[in-house]
Design a protein around this motif. Structure first.
Motif, mmCIF file in Angstrom:
data_model
loop_
_atom_site.group_PDB
_atom_site.id
_atom_site.type_symbol
_atom_site.label_atom_id
_atom_site.label_comp_id
_atom_site.label_asym_id
_atom_site.label_seq_id
_atom_site.Cartn_x
_atom_site.Cartn_y
_atom_site.Cartn_z
ATOM 1 N N MET A 13 0.829 -1.200 0.000
ATOM 2 C CA MET A 13 0.000 0.000 0.000
ATOM 3 C C MET A 13 0.869 1.259 0.000
ATOM 4 O O MET A 13 1.753 1.402 0.837
ATOM 5 N N GLN A 71 -7.673 1.430 -0.635
ATOM 6 C CA GLN A 71 -7.367 0.002 -0.701
ATOM 7 C C GLN A 71 -8.150 -0.669 -1.825
ATOM 8 O O GLN A 71 -7.600 -1.485 -2.575
ATOM 9 N N HIS A 100 -7.563 -6.790 2.297
ATOM 10 C CA HIS A 100 -6.658 -5.667 2.573
ATOM 11 C C HIS A 100 -6.252 -5.690 4.042
ATOM 12 O O HIS A 100 -7.026 -6.098 4.897
ATOM 13 N N CYS A 154 -2.417 -5.123 -0.132
ATOM 14 C CA CYS A 154 -3.666 -5.631 -0.695
ATOM 15 C C CYS A 154 -3.319 -6.973 -1.331
ATOM 16 O O CYS A 154 -2.212 -7.177 -1.838
#
Length: 205
Positions: free
Chosen positions: A19, A54, A102, A107
Motif C-alpha cells: 500500500m 485500498q 486488505h 492488498c
C-alpha cells in the motif's frame, strides 16, 4: 458438519501489492478513469478514505492482470469488478472466481477458474486489532475469513459458527452452512511475508 482440507494442488493466480496511500491519495482522479460508472458508485459508498484507496489499488491490480492475460479484454477499462448482494466481488462477463483482502500494509487478491472458487485473507501479525491475542488466534481468524469468503457468506451465522482443527486438518461448520457447501475438496495454504499473514482457501465444485 466437518470438512477436510489439504495444502495439495496448484496455487491459483495471486497478487500482492504494498500500500502506498499518499501516492494514490494524490492521484485518485488519474486512476478512476479506468473505472466504470457502476464501479465508481460502489467506491463512493465506502465511507473510510483508507478503505476506498485500498479498494482502488486492488481493483487496479486485477484490471491490469485481466486485461493482459485474458483474451476477452484489451484494456483496463473493459474489466468491470462489481459486488454481489453478499459482498462477494465478481468480474462482469466472466466465470472467474475472485477474492480480495486488505490490511494496513498490503492488498491481496486471488483468481481461479474451471469450477474452482476462492477466498483470501491477509492480516498484520502485529496490529492493534490483535495486540492482546496470540498468533494462533490470528491464524484461526484469517482461515475463517478466507473460507467464508470462498463460500460467499461472510460471518452470516456468527464467528462461533465455524471452528478450525489444524491438527486434524478439519473445518467444523455449524449446520446452517450445510445447504451452502457443494464442494468436492478444500485446499488451504498459509504463508507469511513482512510480518503479514496470508491465507488462501479454494475448493473444487
Amino acid at each position: 458438519m466437518k470438512v477436510n482440507f489439504t495444502s495439495e494442488g496448484n496455487l491459483p493466480i495471486l497478487g500482492i501489492s504494498k500500500m502506498n496511500y499518499s501516492y494514490f491519495d494524490n492521484n485518485i482522479e488519474r486512476y478512476l478513469r479506468f473505472f466504470s460508472v457502476e464501479e465508481k458508485e460502489e467506491i463512493n459508498k465506502i465511507k473510510r478514505k483508507k478503505k476506498r484507496i485500498q479498494t482502488i489499488i486492488s481493483h487496479l491490480m486485477i484490471k491490469k492482470y485481466i486485461s493482459q492475460e485474458v483474451t476477452d479484454f484489451s484494456s483496463w477499462n473493459e474489466v468491470v469488478i462489481l459486488k454481489k448482494e453478499s459482498g462477494q466481488p465478481y468480474i462482469l462477463g466472466t466465470s472467474l472466481s475472485i477474492s480480495i483482502s486488505h490490511c494496513d500494509t498490503y492488498c491481496f487478491w486471488g483468481i481461479t477458474k474451471n469450477n474452482i472458487v476462492i477466498g483470501v485473507d491477509c492480516e498484520n501479525i502485529i496490529s492493534d486489532r490483535f495486540i492482546n491475542l496470540t498468533s494462533g488466534f490470528i491464524l484461526s481468524w484469517s482461515v475463517k475469513e478466507a473460507f467464508l469468503k470462498m463460500l460467499g457468506v461472510g460471518f452470516k451465522f456468527g464467528i462461533d459458527s465455524i471452528e478450525i482443527d489444524f491438527s486434524k486438518k478439519k473445518i467444523i461448520l455449524n449446520e446452517n452452512y450445510r445447504p451452502l457447501f457443494h464442494y468436492q475438496k478444500v485446499f488451504l495454504d498459509t504463508f507469511i511475508v513482512d510480518n503479514t499473514l496470508f491465507n488462501i482457501c479454494r475448493a473444487l465444485k
